[in-house]
Scaffold this active site. Structure first.
Site, short mmCIF file in Angstrom:
data_model
loop_
_atom_site.label_atom_id
_atom_site.label_comp_id
_atom_site.label_asym_id
_atom_site.label_seq_id
_atom_site.Cartn_x
_atom_site.Cartn_y
_atom_site.Cartn_z
N ASP A 46 0.87 -1.30 0.30
CA ASP A 46 0.02 0.01 -0.15
C ASP A 46 1.06 1.19 0.16
OD1 ASP A 46 -2.18 -1.36 0.17
OD2 ASP A 46 -2.63 -1.95 2.56
N GLU A 118 -4.18 10.18 4.02
CA GLU A 118 -5.24 10.99 4.93
C GLU A 118 -4.33 12.60 5.39
OE1 GLU A 118 -1.21 10.04 5.79
OE2 GLU A 118 -2.69 8.54 6.63
N ARG A 143 -6.93 21.52 22.03
CA ARG A 143 -5.31 21.27 22.51
C ARG A 143 -4.81 19.75 22.57
NH1 ARG A 143 -8.60 24.81 24.92
NH2 ARG A 143 -8.01 26.86 24.95
N THR A 156 -7.90 2.52 7.20
CA THR A 156 -6.81 1.09 8.05
C THR A 156 -5.65 2.42 8.27
OG1 THR A 156 -6.87 0.85 5.69
CG2 THR A 156 -8.17 -0.79 7.36
N ASN A 159 -5.45 6.79 11.07
CA ASN A 159 -6.22 6.39 11.46
C ASN A 159 -6.39 5.68 12.09
OD1 ASN A 159 -9.40 7.57 11.38
ND2 ASN A 159 -9.55 5.73 10.67
P1 NAP Z 1 4.49 3.53 4.23
O1 NAP Z 1 5.99 2.45 4.38
O2 NAP Z 1 4.59 4.01 2.77
O3 NAP Z 1 3.47 3.34 5.01
C1 NAP Z 1 3.85 2.43 6.53
C2 NAP Z 1 2.82 1.58 6.90
O4 NAP Z 1 1.68 1.86 6.73
C3 NAP Z 1 3.08 -0.57 5.51
O5 NAP Z 1 2.85 -1.13 6.18
C4 NAP Z 1 1.99 0.26 5.10
O6 NAP Z 1 1.17 -1.10 3.83
C5 NAP Z 1 0.74 0.54 5.85
N1 NAP Z 1 -0.39 1.74 4.58
C6 NAP Z 1 -0.58 2.74 3.89
N2 NAP Z 1 -1.35 2.79 3.49
C7 NAP Z 1 -2.60 2.29 4.02
C8 NAP Z 1 -4.08 1.90 4.33
N3 NAP Z 1 -4.56 2.39 3.28
N4 NAP Z 1 -3.71 0.52 4.89
C9 NAP Z 1 -3.41 -0.13 5.72
N5 NAP Z 1 -2.17 0.75 5.68
C10 NAP Z 1 -1.81 0.73 5.06
O7 NAP Z 1 5.07 4.39 5.05
P2 NAP Z 1 5.21 6.39 5.19
O8 NAP Z 1 5.56 6.59 4.17
O9 NAP Z 1 5.73 7.00 6.48
O10 NAP Z 1 3.34 6.76 5.23
C11 NAP Z 1 2.60 6.14 3.85
C12 NAP Z 1 1.03 6.29 5.29
O11 NAP Z 1 1.77 5.33 6.03
C13 NAP Z 1 0.31 7.38 5.59
O12 NAP Z 1 -0.21 7.58 4.38
C14 NAP Z 1 0.34 6.98 7.01
O13 NAP Z 1 -1.56 6.50 6.90
C15 NAP Z 1 0.26 5.51 7.54
N6 NAP Z 1 1.08 5.09 8.96
C16 NAP Z 1 0.70 4.62 10.00
C17 NAP Z 1 1.52 5.32 10.74
C18 NAP Z 1 0.74 4.49 12.38
O14 NAP Z 1 -0.22 3.86 11.92
N7 NAP Z 1 1.41 4.64 13.72
C19 NAP Z 1 2.66 5.16 10.86
C20 NAP Z 1 3.04 6.86 9.93
C21 NAP Z 1 2.25 5.91 8.52
P3 NAP Z 1 2.35 -1.47 2.86
O15 NAP Z 1 3.37 -2.42 4.33
O16 NAP Z 1 1.33 -2.47 2.35
O17 NAP Z 1 3.47 -0.95 2.27
#
Ligand code: NAP
Length: 257
Positions: A46, A118, A143, A156, A159
């Protein structure tokens, strides 16, 4: 569709599938065109899908994305590696549907960014205060560390880690979640995730965003000198995905945890 591009995750397996895909597409008279492809094959996860969409965000009008996941099942991909032959055969026969997803449009200062998952405002250096407006209604003073506005597809992702609701595909909403909101006798904001009609405009305003960052999917922007951020769905910017098979949303969800 004859012009294509492939974006793959930089791991051995994904690269191997990329080579195989180039070969099959060349045999079928498709032309590699990095600048103006009509279809982008995404091989990875993703995260790779998000990266690919952002690479072509200014050219989405005539572009379609088609993804295969080299890990588990994804939310942006319907195929896993074991389904590769079906993945290619479906494409070559044109036996797919096209589904469009509007992006979030984020206006800040003179810039406009687009998000598939997001947009989030986070300040880890100090307590961030923000006025929150939904359309023309003042909701609250927030805040805390920050706020996140996600799409159904993004529900997923970050969020979900914030305690937001997972939203089934086909449900057209946006969702506002708090990032470590402060709630006590003096300060109070809604606290719970707010799921809204996708036509609502979220307006965040602060006299002081020093230290805060705007996150738009994988991209991060400083907003220190700015005072307002406007987030809304943008029907003019849609990501078109090719879907060759029906995968239940709940099957995808089960692979996530
Ligand atoms: P990234 O390595 O591209 O993604 C981080 C993880 O989020 C990966 O495991 C990815 O899945 C998964 N992911 C991305 N979009 C998703 C979706 N719509 N539903 C379920 N899982 C999803 O990290 P990045 O470049 O920093 O950020 C990309 C996205 O990752 C952001 O938009 C954010 O939503 C998410 N993220 C989440 C957190 C958290 O939950 N604490 C922290 C940082 C970023 P794959 O392994 O399939 O690539």
């Amino acid at each position: 569709m004859q012009r294509y591009m492939i974006m793959s995750r930089p791991d051995e397996n994904s690269r191997r599938l990329e080579e195989k895909t180039h070969k099959i597409l060349a045999e079928n008279h498709y032309i590699l065109d990095k600048e103006n492809p009509e279809v982008v094959f995404v091989i990875g996860g993703d995260g790779t899908f998000l990266y690919a969409v952002h690479q072509y965000v200014q050219k989405l009008q005539n572009l379609k994305f088609y993804g295969i996941h080299t890990g588990t099942l994804g939310f942006y991909t319907d195929y896993q590696e074991a389904d590769y032959d079906e993945f290619m055969d479906t494409f070559l026969r044109g036996a797919y549907m096209e589904i469009s997803y509007p992006l979030l449009c984020v206006h800040v200062g003179d810039n406009t960014y687009h998000a598939l998952n997001e947009a989030r405002i986070e300040n880890v250096t100090r307590t961030q205060t923000m006025n929150v407006w939904l359309d023309d209604v003042f909701l609250e003073v927030f805040r805390g560390t920050g706020l996140c506005v996600s799409t159904q597809l993004g529900s997923t992702a970050y969020n979900r880690s914030l305690g937001g609701a997972v939203i089934q595909e086909g449900t057209n909403i946006i969702q506002l979640t708090e990032i470590a909101g402060i709630h006590h006798s003096q300060y109070r904001s809604l606290g719970s995730p707010l799921v809204m009609n996708e036509n609502i405009t979220v307006h965040l305003q602060s006299t002081d965003f020093r230290g805060a960052k705007l996150g738009v999917d994988s991209d991060i922007y400083p907003i220190d000198d700015l005072h307002e951020i406007i987030i809304r769905k943008d029907p003019e910017h849609q990501v078109k995905m090719l879907k060759g098979r029906k995968v239940s949303y709940f099957t995808r969800l089960k692979t996530l945890f």
